[in-house]
Design a protein around this motif. Structure first.
Motif, PDB file in Angstrom:
ATOM      1  N   UNK A 111       0.822  -1.209   0.000  1.00  0.00           N
ATOM      2  CA  UNK A 111       0.000   0.000   0.000  1.00  0.00           C
ATOM      3  C   UNK A 111       0.863   1.270   0.000  1.00  0.00           C
ATOM      4  N   UNK A 112       2.080   1.140   0.465  1.00  0.00           N
ATOM      5  CA  UNK A 112       2.938   2.314   0.603  1.00  0.00           C
ATOM      6  C   UNK A 112       3.421   2.890  -0.725  1.00  0.00           C
ATOM      7  N   UNK A 113       3.460   2.109  -1.780  1.00  0.00           N
ATOM      8  CA  UNK A 113       3.880   2.641  -3.074  1.00  0.00           C
ATOM      9  C   UNK A 113       2.996   3.821  -3.483  1.00  0.00           C
ATOM     10  N   UNK A 114       1.692   3.606  -3.445  1.00  0.00           N
ATOM     11  CA  UNK A 114       0.756   4.669  -3.811  1.00  0.00           C
ATOM     12  C   UNK A 114       0.826   5.829  -2.819  1.00  0.00           C
ATOM     13  N   UNK A 115       1.033   5.513  -1.532  1.00  0.00           N
ATOM     14  CA  UNK A 115       1.145   6.567  -0.520  1.00  0.00           C
ATOM     15  C   UNK A 115       2.364   7.446  -0.796  1.00  0.00           C
ATOM     16  N   UNK A 116       3.463   6.815  -1.161  1.00  0.00           N
ATOM     17  CA  UNK A 116       4.682   7.567  -1.459  1.00  0.00           C
ATOM     18  C   UNK A 116       4.495   8.428  -2.698  1.00  0.00           C
ATOM     19  N   UNK A 117       3.835   7.892  -3.709  1.00  0.00           N
ATOM     20  CA  UNK A 117       3.584   8.683  -4.919  1.00  0.00           C
ATOM     21  C   UNK A 117       2.752   9.927  -4.604  1.00  0.00           C
ATOM     22  N   UNK A 118       1.744   9.751  -3.773  1.00  0.00           N
ATOM     23  CA  UNK A 118       0.907  10.903  -3.395  1.00  0.00           C
ATOM     24  C   UNK A 118       1.715  11.902  -2.570  1.00  0.00           C
ATOM     25  N   UNK A 130       9.756   0.283 -10.504  1.00  0.00           N
ATOM     26  CA  UNK A 130       8.602   0.125 -11.389  1.00  0.00           C
ATOM     27  C   UNK A 130       7.385   0.887 -10.888  1.00  0.00           C
ATOM     28  N   UNK A 131       7.209   0.975  -9.570  1.00  0.00           N
ATOM     29  CA  UNK A 131       5.966   1.506  -9.012  1.00  0.00           C
ATOM     30  C   UNK A 131       6.039   2.946  -8.525  1.00  0.00           C
ATOM     31  N   UNK A 132       7.236   3.492  -8.414  1.00  0.00           N
ATOM     32  CA  UNK A 132       7.342   4.876  -7.917  1.00  0.00           C
ATOM     33  C   UNK A 132       8.153   5.761  -8.862  1.00  0.00           C
ATOM     34  N   UNK A 133       8.268   5.356 -10.108  1.00  0.00           N
ATOM     35  CA  UNK A 133       8.985   6.142 -11.113  1.00  0.00           C
ATOM     36  C   UNK A 133       7.994   7.048 -11.838  1.00  0.00           C
ATOM     37  N   UNK A 134       7.659   8.161 -11.222  1.00  0.00           N
ATOM     38  CA  UNK A 134       6.629   9.058 -11.765  1.00  0.00           C
ATOM     39  C   UNK A 134       7.247  10.217 -12.537  1.00  0.00           C
ATOM     40  N   UNK A 135       6.417  10.880 -13.321  1.00  0.00           N
ATOM     41  CA  UNK A 135       6.898  12.034 -14.086  1.00  0.00           C
ATOM     42  C   UNK A 135       7.326  13.179 -13.187  1.00  0.00           C
ATOM     43  N   UNK A 136       6.659  13.349 -12.064  1.00  0.00           N
ATOM     44  CA  UNK A 136       6.995  14.472 -11.179  1.00  0.00           C
ATOM     45  C   UNK A 136       8.164  14.148 -10.253  1.00  0.00           C
ATOM     46  N   UNK A 159       4.002   7.225 -14.953  1.00  0.00           N
ATOM     47  CA  UNK A 159       2.721   7.909 -14.881  1.00  0.00           C
ATOM     48  C   UNK A 159       2.587   8.491 -13.490  1.00  0.00           C
ATOM     49  N   UNK A 160       1.506   9.193 -13.258  1.00  0.00           N
ATOM     50  CA  UNK A 160       1.328   9.792 -11.937  1.00  0.00           C
ATOM     51  C   UNK A 160       1.346   8.734 -10.842  1.00  0.00           C
ATOM     52  N   UNK A 161       0.741   7.588 -11.106  1.00  0.00           N
ATOM     53  CA  UNK A 161       0.730   6.528 -10.108  1.00  0.00           C
ATOM     54  C   UNK A 161       1.770   5.466 -10.407  1.00  0.00           C
ATOM     55  N   UNK A 162       2.556   5.675 -11.477  1.00  0.00           N
ATOM     56  CA  UNK A 162       3.651   4.774 -11.830  1.00  0.00           C
ATOM     57  C   UNK A 162       3.214   3.321 -11.863  1.00  0.00           C
ATOM     58  N   UNK A 163       2.041   3.093 -12.436  1.00  0.00           N
ATOM     59  CA  UNK A 163       1.534   1.734 -12.582  1.00  0.00           C
ATOM     60  C   UNK A 163       1.453   1.013 -11.240  1.00  0.00           C
ATOM     61  N   UNK A 164       1.231   1.765 -10.167  1.00  0.00           N
ATOM     62  CA  UNK A 164       1.179   1.143  -8.849  1.00  0.00           C
ATOM     63  C   UNK A 164       0.045   0.141  -8.731  1.00  0.00           C
ATOM     64  N   UNK A 165      -1.003   0.326  -9.525  1.00  0.00           N
ATOM     65  CA  UNK A 165      -2.093  -0.657  -9.467  1.00  0.00           C
ATOM     66  C   UNK A 165      -2.561  -1.047 -10.863  1.00  0.00           C
ATOM     67  N   UNK A 166      -1.844  -0.572 -11.905  1.00  0.00           N
ATOM     68  CA  UNK A 166      -2.168  -0.943 -13.274  1.00  0.00           C
ATOM     69  C   UNK A 166      -3.331  -0.181 -13.869  1.00  0.00           C
ATOM     70  N   UNK A 167      -3.909   0.767 -13.137  1.00  0.00           N
ATOM     71  CA  UNK A 167      -5.085   1.480 -13.620  1.00  0.00           C
ATOM     72  C   UNK A 167      -4.780   2.310 -14.854  1.00  0.00           C
ATOM     73  N   UNK A 168      -3.608   2.953 -14.858  1.00  0.00           N
ATOM     74  CA  UNK A 168      -3.290   3.813 -15.990  1.00  0.00           C
ATOM     75  C   UNK A 168      -3.108   3.021 -17.273  1.00  0.00           C
ATOM     76  N   UNK A 169      -2.525   1.823 -17.172  1.00  0.00           N
ATOM     77  CA  UNK A 169      -2.368   0.991 -18.359  1.00  0.00           C
ATOM     78  C   UNK A 169      -3.733   0.594 -18.911  1.00  0.00           C
ATOM     79  N   UNK A 170      -4.664   0.281 -18.007  1.00  0.00           N
ATOM     80  CA  UNK A 170      -6.014  -0.102 -18.431  1.00  0.00           C
ATOM     81  C   UNK A 170      -6.709   1.056 -19.129  1.00  0.00           C
ATOM     82  N   UNK A 171      -6.495   2.283 -18.601  1.00  0.00           N
ATOM     83  CA  UNK A 171      -7.108   3.455 -19.211  1.00  0.00           C
ATOM     84  C   UNK A 171      -6.577   3.655 -20.620  1.00  0.00           C
ATOM     85  N   UNK A 172      -5.248   3.457 -20.785  1.00  0.00           N
ATOM     86  CA  UNK A 172      -4.656   3.619 -22.110  1.00  0.00           C
ATOM     87  C   UNK A 172      -5.224   2.601 -23.087  1.00  0.00           C
ATOM     88  N   UNK A 173      -5.388   1.349 -22.614  1.00  0.00           N
ATOM     89  CA  UNK A 173      -5.941   0.308 -23.475  1.00  0.00           C
ATOM     90  C   UNK A 173      -7.358   0.651 -23.906  1.00  0.00           C
TER      91      UNK A 173
END
Length: 375
Positions: free
Chosen positions: A157-164, A228-234, A332-346
């Motif tokens: 859970x901390x990956x997404x917390x760190x990104x935020x 893989x999970x915390x490599x964000x654009x910002x 991405x903003x969430x760095x694929x932390x839960x795969x949501x952004x990849x699904x949106x792109x698809x």
């Protein structure tokens, strides 16, 4: 020597891992983007260090005058990766009063009573400073994971917390430069052995270093997930081969210098009239000690010459064009932390395909109306 050397590609883009990045095959003795040797690298590091110091002074002056911007250098790596050397040899090239340095080891009893990010928030750099984290909040998804200090669902859970958290930090004016220093297992062993062989290095050694070394594969897996999970654009990661200390120091110097160039800190304008203050000061001085008008004009010319030299140095260190991103690079903003952004792109791709099929069926007719345009 350094005048004839340059990076073959900007390291900010070159060292950023893409989604296909494989830490297992990463060459930790390589020198990506730099064809020179050790002496060349040291010379260019010293040259860039002068520019970095000038930029840092401007950022510090900006902070002293009400500016809110800062830089945070996050250093992560296993024992002997060279974090301390970066602090000493890279950040040692700038004015220490403009540095906020913090090392994060085992949490204290007070820190344990708070959320793991509590101690990190308290250590964030003040305006105008370059903050340096020797280890960081990433220990809580590395050590905490490998040593099983918390349940898996907690560290995941901390990956997404760190990104935020990092998104909030950057939104408040802090540029984050994240560096993963990757030393090979063989080189780490040699460095630990040197610490044991040299009495003046014994203080650096800890018997737990061997125990940690036995968990090498687990740490490599943990680092792979972090990248893989915390490599964000910002707040992107930069993976630096650390077997050659001189290269790692050169790369970090370049990354920090480029971050400062991007901020483009300027000397703050005074809130008082210069002529008024000059007159007030001269009234307190012995006329015999006051420089002549020509001498004062020469001082001004020297200052202008320094500014021109600085501008040339910045231009020489600035990439002529933005580097082409590594294949698939750019988190991405969430760095694929839960795969949501990849699904949106698809889904977007599927919608485009469906739209094209519908257009073809219209046999050359106009795309007909607002509803079709919206699609």
């Amino acid at each position: 020597m350094a005048d004839d050397l340059a990076w073959t590609a900007p390291p900010a883009g070159l060292l950023r891992p893409g989604p296909d990045f494989d830490l297992a095959t990463f060459d930790r003795a390589s020198t990506p983007g730099f064809d020179g040797g050790k002496a060349d690298g040291k010379a260019l590091t010293a040259e860039r260090g002068l520019l970095m110091s000038e930029l840092q002074e401007r950022l510090f002056a900006e902070g002293r005058s009400g500016g809110e911007r800062s830089v945070l250098l996050v250093l992560q790596g296993l024992d002997t990766a060279g974090k301390g050397g970066i602090v000493r040899h890279v950040m040692g090239m700038v004015d220490p009063q403009g540095i906020d340095l913090h090392s994060f080891g085992v949490p204290t009893e007070e820190e344990k009573r708070h959320n793991y990010l509590w101690r990190i928030r308290r250590a964030l750099p003040r305006p105008g400073r370059i903050g340096v984290f020797d280890r960081s909040h990433y220990e809580d998804v590395l050590v905490a994971r490998v040593d099983q200090l918390v349940e898996e669902e907690v560290w995941r859970r901390r990956y997404a917390e760190i990104n935020r958290f990092e998104r909030t930090v950057t939104s408040r004016g802090t540029t984050i430069v994240k560096v993963a220093l990757m030393v090979s297992k063989q080189e780490q062993g040699l460095r630990l052995l040197e610490r044991l062989d040299r009495p003046d290095k014994h203080w650096k050694y800890n018997p737990s270093d061997v125990a940690t070394r036995k968990k090498w594969d687990d740490y490599q897996e943990a680092y792979s997930d972090v990248l893989a999970r915390t490599n964000t654009d910002i707040a992107p990661w930069h993976v630096i081969p650390a077997d050659k200390k001189w290269y790692a120091r050169l790369a970090v110097t370049e990354l920090v210098t480029q971050a400062l160039i991007d901020l483009d800190p300027r000397w703050p304008r005074p809130r008082w009239r210069v002529a008024t203050q000059v007159a007030a000061l001269l009234r307190t001085m012995d006329p015999e000690n006051v420089p002549t008008d020509d001498e004062r004009s020469e001082t001004v010319e020297d200052s202008l010459a320094d500014e021109r030299e600085f501008a040339e140095a910045v231009a020489g260190a600035t990439p002529s064009a933005a580097p082409a991103p590594e294949k698939g690079s750019g988190g991405s903003e969430d760095a694929r932390s839960d795969g949501k952004n990849d699904k949106k792109k698809d889904k977007k791709k599927d919608k485009k395909k469906d739209s094209k099929k519908k257009d073809k069926k219209k046999d050359g007719k106009k795309k007909g109306g607002k509803k079709s345009d919206k699609k």
